[in-house]
Scaffold this motif. Structure first.
Motif, PDB file in Angstrom:
ATOM      1  N   HIS A  23       0.830  -1.200   0.000  1.00 39.99           N
ATOM      2  CA  HIS A  23       0.000   0.000   0.000  1.00 39.99           C
ATOM      3  C   HIS A  23       0.872   1.261   0.000  1.00 39.99           C
ATOM      4  N   ALA A  24       0.383   2.269  -0.715  1.00 41.48           N
ATOM      5  CA  ALA A  24       0.994   3.590  -0.687  1.00 41.48           C
ATOM      6  C   ALA A  24       0.030   4.555  -0.014  1.00 41.48           C
ATOM      7  N   TYR A  25       0.584   5.489   0.750  1.00 40.47           N
ATOM      8  CA  TYR A  25      -0.208   6.475   1.485  1.00 40.47           C
ATOM      9  C   TYR A  25       0.162   7.869   0.990  1.00 40.47           C
ATOM     10  N   PHE A  26      -0.850   8.714   0.850  1.00 40.38           N
ATOM     11  CA  PHE A  26      -0.657  10.064   0.325  1.00 40.38           C
ATOM     12  C   PHE A  26      -1.375  11.055   1.235  1.00 40.38           C
ATOM     13  N   GLY A  27      -0.766  12.226   1.421  1.00 41.01           N
ATOM     14  CA  GLY A  27      -1.376  13.261   2.234  1.00 41.01           C
ATOM     15  C   GLY A  27      -1.847  14.420   1.371  1.00 41.01           C
ATOM     16  N   SER A  28      -2.946  15.050   1.792  1.00 43.03           N
ATOM     17  CA  SER A  28      -3.528  16.161   1.050  1.00 43.03           C
ATOM     18  C   SER A  28      -3.084  17.499   1.622  1.00 43.03           C
TER      19      SER A  28
END
Length: 302
Positions: free
Chosen positions: A49-54
């Motif tokens: 899984h990859a996680y991204f922040g807004s």
């Protein structure tokens, strides 16, 4: 250009570290979308899984690298989520940008385990790295590192410790200390200064900095950093480029061996590795953001 032997060695090492085989990596999408209006900045990878922040809301989005599909797993506080790192304990460490804070999120349920107000007044908590038993955060507006010293079993501290930066680095107008990574020997930290294009080695105990000798090369617009072995990848966001740097073991010097680019780059900011690929979110800083602005993630082979 680096040799095929070095490319193969890097690919095998990354695959072993992250649990992917070359065959598995080859079937994964090399471009996938993020939600419209998301305004991504940071990326962290844990498992597949990859996680991204807004930057817009602070939401955390999780994507399955096997399919490119994903969803928001943690609603943000309405302030920025920038640099991200997972710790192998099911937690995500989040740099809070101009809110001057940091959060630690439980990846099982998206809840905030603990938050820290690192600074008051003008600040820009930009990136984070986990080294040994500590998390270190950069501040692009103030010459300081923030340290969360982890206890037994990864226990979170009650508060952060400020480590003033001194020595060679000189803060000036614009984005200063940005991306952060360990040195190859693990004894110091590396930070890139976006506005000057300089790379610095930092003593994590004293905060004393020395400039890394890159033989006259500059890392202008330097953003996210990623270290594998003695190879450092430095994203130069508005230049749509990744600088590939071969470092001395102690991190005191290095040589830019090549610069990677791709037609799909649209101001990529940060980088993480999975299998034989580097994954980068396109922040699209040069595009005026709207709720309908599209964003995506691209993968390239180093």
């Amino acid at each position: 250009m680096r040799s095929a032997i070095l490319k193969t060695a890097l690919g095998v090492m990354v695959a072993v570290m992250l649990g992917a085989t070359p065959a598995q990596a080859a079937t994964k999408p090399d471009t996938f979308p993020l939600p419209n209006g998301f305004q991504p900045e940071g990326i962290a990878i844990g498992g597949h899984h990859a996680y991204f922040g807004s930057r817009a809301t602070g939401d955390i989005y999780r994507a399955d690298l096997r399919t490119g599909k994903g969803a928001v797993i943690s609603k943000g506080p309405g302030t920025q989520s920038l640099g991200l790192k997972t710790d192998g304990r099911g937690r995500l460490f989040v740099a809070g940008g101009n809110a001057g804070n940091a959060r630690v999120i439980d990846l099982r349920d998206g809840e905030v385990i603990k938050s820290y107000q690192l600074a008051t007044g003008t600040s820009f908590v930009n990136d984070v790295i986990l080294v040994g038993r500590a998390a270190y955060f950069t501040d692009s507006a103030n010459p300081v590192l923030y340290k969360l010293e982890l206890g037994r079993g990864g226990a979170l501290p009650d508060e952060a410790v400020k480590i003033p930066l001194s020595g060679a680095i000189q803060y000036t107008t614009g984005n200063n200390a940005n991306g952060i990574a360990p040195s190859p020997d693990g004894r110091s930290l590396l930070i890139v200064q976006s506005n000057t294009g300089k790379l610095f080695e930092v003593n994590p105990s004293s905060g004393v900095t020395t400039e890394v000798d890159l033989g006259g090369e500059a890392l202008t617009n330097g953003d996210g950093l990623l270290l594998h072995g003695r190879t450092l990848y430095a994203v130069q966001n508005r230049l749509n480029t990744i600088a590939v740097i071969g470092l001395a073991r102690d991190g005191a010097s290095g040589k830019v061996t090549e610069r990677l680019t791709d037609d799909r780059f649209d101001v990529p900011t940060t980088v993480a590795a999975y299998g034989h690929r580097l994954y980068l979110p396109n922040a699209r800083f040069t595009t005026t953001p709207t709720p309908d602005t599209t964003y995506d993630v691209v993968a390239v082979k180093p």
